[in-house]
Structure formats: structure tokens, C-alpha cells
Design a protein around this motif. Structure first.
Motif, PDB file in Angstrom:
ATOM      1  N   UNK A  39       0.844  -1.190   0.000  1.00  0.00           N
ATOM      2  CA  UNK A  39       0.000   0.000   0.000  1.00  0.00           C
ATOM      3  C   UNK A  39       0.884   1.245   0.000  1.00  0.00           C
ATOM      4  N   UNK A  40       0.457   2.293  -0.730  1.00  0.00           N
ATOM      5  CA  UNK A  40       1.301   3.482  -0.845  1.00  0.00           C
ATOM      6  C   UNK A  40       0.465   4.717  -1.163  1.00  0.00           C
ATOM      7  N   UNK A  41       1.075   5.874  -0.957  1.00  0.00           N
ATOM      8  CA  UNK A  41       0.535   7.160  -1.396  1.00  0.00           C
ATOM      9  C   UNK A  41       1.644   7.922  -2.103  1.00  0.00           C
ATOM     10  N   UNK A  42       1.395   8.328  -3.348  1.00  0.00           N
ATOM     11  CA  UNK A  42       2.379   9.080  -4.134  1.00  0.00           C
ATOM     12  C   UNK A  42       1.795  10.441  -4.503  1.00  0.00           C
ATOM     13  N   UNK A  43       2.588  11.493  -4.340  1.00  0.00           N
ATOM     14  CA  UNK A  43       2.168  12.859  -4.661  1.00  0.00           C
ATOM     15  C   UNK A  43       2.953  13.381  -5.853  1.00  0.00           C
ATOM     16  N   UNK A  44       2.250  14.068  -6.753  1.00  0.00           N
ATOM     17  CA  UNK A  44       2.865  14.597  -7.970  1.00  0.00           C
ATOM     18  C   UNK A  44       2.616  16.099  -8.092  1.00  0.00           C
ATOM     19  N   UNK A  45       3.565  16.800  -8.696  1.00  0.00           N
ATOM     20  CA  UNK A  45       3.410  18.209  -9.057  1.00  0.00           C
ATOM     21  C   UNK A  45       3.077  18.284 -10.532  1.00  0.00           C
ATOM     22  N   UNK A  46       2.018  19.025 -10.889  1.00  0.00           N
ATOM     23  CA  UNK A  46       1.626  19.215 -12.279  1.00  0.00           C
ATOM     24  C   UNK A  46       2.151  20.556 -12.765  1.00  0.00           C
ATOM     25  N   UNK A  47       2.756  20.549 -13.953  1.00  0.00           N
ATOM     26  CA  UNK A  47       3.377  21.757 -14.472  1.00  0.00           C
ATOM     27  C   UNK A  47       2.962  22.044 -15.912  1.00  0.00           C
ATOM     28  N   UNK A  48       2.989  23.328 -16.260  1.00  0.00           N
ATOM     29  CA  UNK A  48       2.818  23.770 -17.635  1.00  0.00           C
ATOM     30  C   UNK A  48       3.939  24.752 -17.954  1.00  0.00           C
ATOM     31  N   UNK A  49       4.780  24.357 -18.901  1.00  0.00           N
ATOM     32  CA  UNK A  49       5.956  25.159 -19.276  1.00  0.00           C
ATOM     33  C   UNK A  49       6.802  25.500 -18.054  1.00  0.00           C
ATOM     34  N   UNK A  53       0.892  24.106 -11.763  1.00  0.00           N
ATOM     35  CA  UNK A  53      -0.510  24.455 -11.961  1.00  0.00           C
ATOM     36  C   UNK A  53      -1.438  23.602 -11.085  1.00  0.00           C
ATOM     37  N   UNK A  54      -0.865  22.642 -10.356  1.00  0.00           N
ATOM     38  CA  UNK A  54      -1.699  21.812  -9.500  1.00  0.00           C
ATOM     39  C   UNK A  54      -0.948  20.615  -8.960  1.00  0.00           C
ATOM     40  N   UNK A  55      -1.694  19.677  -8.420  1.00  0.00           N
ATOM     41  CA  UNK A  55      -1.075  18.478  -7.864  1.00  0.00           C
ATOM     42  C   UNK A  55      -1.968  17.278  -8.086  1.00  0.00           C
ATOM     43  N   UNK A  56      -1.376  16.100  -7.936  1.00  0.00           N
ATOM     44  CA  UNK A  56      -2.111  14.841  -8.090  1.00  0.00           C
ATOM     45  C   UNK A  56      -1.666  13.874  -7.011  1.00  0.00           C
ATOM     46  N   UNK A  57      -2.567  12.986  -6.616  1.00  0.00           N
ATOM     47  CA  UNK A  57      -2.267  11.977  -5.605  1.00  0.00           C
ATOM     48  C   UNK A  57      -2.757  10.620  -6.112  1.00  0.00           C
ATOM     49  N   UNK A  58      -1.896   9.627  -5.969  1.00  0.00           N
ATOM     50  CA  UNK A  58      -2.244   8.254  -6.338  1.00  0.00           C
ATOM     51  C   UNK A  58      -2.023   7.388  -5.106  1.00  0.00           C
ATOM     52  N   UNK A  59      -3.016   6.548  -4.743  1.00  0.00           N
ATOM     53  CA  UNK A  59      -2.822   5.717  -3.561  1.00  0.00           C
ATOM     54  C   UNK A  59      -3.489   4.346  -3.696  1.00  0.00           C
ATOM     55  N   UNK A 191      16.745  11.183 -13.977  1.00  0.00           N
ATOM     56  CA  UNK A 191      15.957  12.404 -13.839  1.00  0.00           C
ATOM     57  C   UNK A 191      16.172  13.062 -12.485  1.00  0.00           C
ATOM     58  N   UNK A 192      16.175  14.383 -12.479  1.00  0.00           N
ATOM     59  CA  UNK A 192      16.134  15.144 -11.235  1.00  0.00           C
ATOM     60  C   UNK A 192      14.707  15.667 -11.085  1.00  0.00           C
ATOM     61  N   UNK A 193      14.000  15.163 -10.088  1.00  0.00           N
ATOM     62  CA  UNK A 193      12.613  15.511  -9.841  1.00  0.00           C
ATOM     63  C   UNK A 193      12.477  16.158  -8.465  1.00  0.00           C
ATOM     64  N   UNK A 194      11.315  16.717  -8.146  1.00  0.00           N
ATOM     65  CA  UNK A 194      11.109  17.212  -6.781  1.00  0.00           C
ATOM     66  C   UNK A 194      11.376  16.123  -5.743  1.00  0.00           C
ATOM     67  N   UNK A 242       5.449  15.477 -12.300  1.00  0.00           N
ATOM     68  CA  UNK A 242       6.670  14.975 -11.678  1.00  0.00           C
ATOM     69  C   UNK A 242       6.398  14.503 -10.255  1.00  0.00           C
ATOM     70  N   UNK A 243       6.993  13.367  -9.901  1.00  0.00           N
ATOM     71  CA  UNK A 243       6.840  12.828  -8.561  1.00  0.00           C
ATOM     72  C   UNK A 243       7.448  13.771  -7.530  1.00  0.00           C
ATOM     73  N   UNK A 244       6.684  14.070  -6.493  1.00  0.00           N
ATOM     74  CA  UNK A 244       7.163  14.923  -5.413  1.00  0.00           C
ATOM     75  C   UNK A 244       7.506  14.114  -4.166  1.00  0.00           C
ATOM     76  N   UNK A 245       6.693  13.100  -3.852  1.00  0.00           N
ATOM     77  CA  UNK A 245       6.956  12.289  -2.678  1.00  0.00           C
ATOM     78  C   UNK A 245       6.185  10.981  -2.790  1.00  0.00           C
ATOM     79  N   UNK A 246       6.647   9.969  -2.057  1.00  0.00           N
ATOM     80  CA  UNK A 246       5.936   8.700  -2.010  1.00  0.00           C
ATOM     81  C   UNK A 246       6.119   8.083  -0.643  1.00  0.00           C
ATOM     82  N   UNK A 247       5.048   7.517  -0.102  1.00  0.00           N
ATOM     83  CA  UNK A 247       5.086   6.888   1.215  1.00  0.00           C
ATOM     84  C   UNK A 247       4.552   5.475   1.116  1.00  0.00           C
ATOM     85  N   UNK A 248       5.356   4.509   1.486  1.00  0.00           N
ATOM     86  CA  UNK A 248       4.932   3.116   1.510  1.00  0.00           C
ATOM     87  C   UNK A 248       4.252   2.833   2.837  1.00  0.00           C
TER      88      UNK A 248
END
Length: 250
Positions: A39-49, A53-59, A191-194, A242-248
Motif C-alpha cells: 500500500x502506498x501514497x504518491x504525490x505529484x506536481x503538475x506543471x505547464x511550461x 498548476x496543480x497536484x495529483x495523488x495516487x494511492x 531524472x532530477x525531480x522534486x 513529476x513525482x514529489x513524494x511517495x510513502x509506503x
């Protein structure tokens, strides 16, 4: 100017991934003692240029009897535009195979709100549209996924067969139609990501009729978690995630 973020969020919710050609819903393999993907929660940063512009979460959350809840949502605010979307797939995880049971999608914000809900009965080869009280017959059953469960299936496929280079995947849409998505291995990249520096494999999908190319990066050392998305349409950059953080959550 308002269409771009809408496509951004829609892509993140509908990003098509792959299924191993060996998998079959009619012949599930024996369930392992512990899940292949915790089980996990992953957070993403959404970008335009380059601008956020926002964020996303997948769990992913596990329940009893091999069942799990896979959830994904996005929240975008750009100029006067706002867009919030949520997807949930109730499914069965049987070792390296995912079988979707119940799918729900909700969207609200600028423009028209949308809501879909489906329940799948693969034993009887049917899918039920709960919002419209309508049933459709399924010609394809083996390997069929809903519009979110394929994300999880793809990770399991990569874990099970990391040398696989081509991925073809049937997914049932919110209208009940089935479409194949094809992805091709496109190399390796650091890749260098957040989140930090990660080594990845890159997949590519081309949709010629829409002049659209999608790139997706997965990190082997993060159990093939999706860490970056990028799309180009008619030669113009559409968005990036881009992935910002992930928690297992073992």
C-alpha cells in the motif's frame, strides 16, 4: 486558454499503461503471502511550461479477500480555470494480475461536471453502467481493465517482466467501448525531480491521428512507480507531471 489544464488532468486520469501478454483473468495465479506492491501514497506536481498548476495523488489501499482500493485524484488551478477529478477502482489483486470490479469517476470545476460509475461481471461477460442503468456485453474479458486499474496492472507487469519492450493493453472506457493502447520501450534516463535523483526507464506512445506523443518514466528502484509524464501534441508541449513524494504503508 482554458483547454490546456483540462487535457492535463484528463491525461493523468486516463494515462494508459500496459498488461503482460501472459496475464489472463480467467486463469489467475496463486496469491502470494504479501502483496507485490505494498500500500502506498504518491504525490505529484503538475506543471505547464515549468510552472506549477496543480497536484495529483495516487494511492493504493488493501482490504480483505485480496481486494484493494486504487484511488487517483487531481486538483488544478490556472488563471481563472479550476478542475478537480477523482477516480476510484475497487479491484482484486491476485499476485501479478489485477481484476477490476467497480469503477467511479467524478469531475467538477470550470465547465460541465461529469460522473461515471461502472460495475464489471467478467464471469457473465457484462459491464453495468450504474448511472444510466444500462448493461453492455463484453467481447474481451481476459486482461481487460478499467480506466484506472491498468495503472496498477502495468506496474505489476514491469515488476514481473522488466525486460518486456512492447505493451498492448485493452481498456474499457466510460462509454463501455474497448480500445487497445500500445506503448514501446524508449530507453533509460536519469531524472532530477522534486522527489530527488532517480534512474528510470522511458516508454513512448504515439497517436498518429491526433498528432500526439506521450512519454512516461518509471523508476525500477521504486518498484516501477510512475515518476514523470510528458505530452506533446502537434509539436507543442502540453504538460508535465513529476513525482514529489511517495510513502509506503506496509
Amino acid at each position: 486558454m482554458l483547454a490546456l489544464p483540462a487535457r492535463l488532468s484528463a491525461f493523468l486520469l486516463c494515462f494508459p499503461l500496459s498488461l503482460s501478454a501472459q496475464a489472463s483473468t480467467s486463469e489467475p495465479s496463486k496469491q502470494s503471502t504479501s502483496p507485490v506492491i505494498p500500500a502506498f501514497t504518491a504525490n505529484y506536481t503538475l506543471l505547464h511550461k515549468g510552472d506549477p498548476v496543480g497536484n495529483a495523488v495516487r494511492e493504493l489501499k488493501y482490504q480483505e479477500n485480496n481486494k484493494a482500493s486504487y484511488h487517483y485524484h487531481t486538483d488544478i488551478k490556472w488563471l481563472i480555470f479550476s478542475d478537480r477529478r477523482s477516480e476510484t477502482s475497487e479491484l482484486i489483486v491476485n499476485n501479478y494480475l489485477v481484476t477490476p470490479l467497480h469503477y467511479r469517476y467524478d469531475r467538477e470545476g470550470t465547465g460541465r461536471d461529469k460522473s461515471y460509475e461502472w460495475r464489471y461481471d467478467f464471469a457473465n461477460k457484462t459491464a453495468n453502467n450504474l448511472k444510466k442503468d444500462k448493461q453492455v456485453s463484453l467481447d474481451i474479458v481476459d486482461g481487460l481493465q478499467d480506466k484506472l486499474s491498468y495503472h496498477l496492472q502495468h506496474r505489476l507487469t514491469l515488476i514481473n517482466n522488466p525486460e518486456q519492450k512492447r505493451f498492448s493493453y485493452p481498456v474499457i472506457s466510460t462509454s463501455g467501448s474497448i480500445k487497445d493502447y500500445v506503448y514501446q520501450y524508449d530507453g533509460e534516463e536519469e531524472l532530477m525531480l522534486p522527489y530527488g535523483l532517480v534512474k528510470t526507464i522511458r516508454l513512448k506512445r504515439e497517436v498518429t491521428e491526433k498528432k500526439r506523443v506521450t512519454y512516461a518514466w518509471f523508476a525500477p528502484k521504486l518498484n516501477y512507480l510512475l515518476v514523470k509524464l510528458y505530452q506533446v501534441k502537434a509539436g507543442a508541449e502540453q504538460f508535465e507531471a513529476q513525482l514529489a513524494s511517495v510513502e509506503s504503508k506496509n
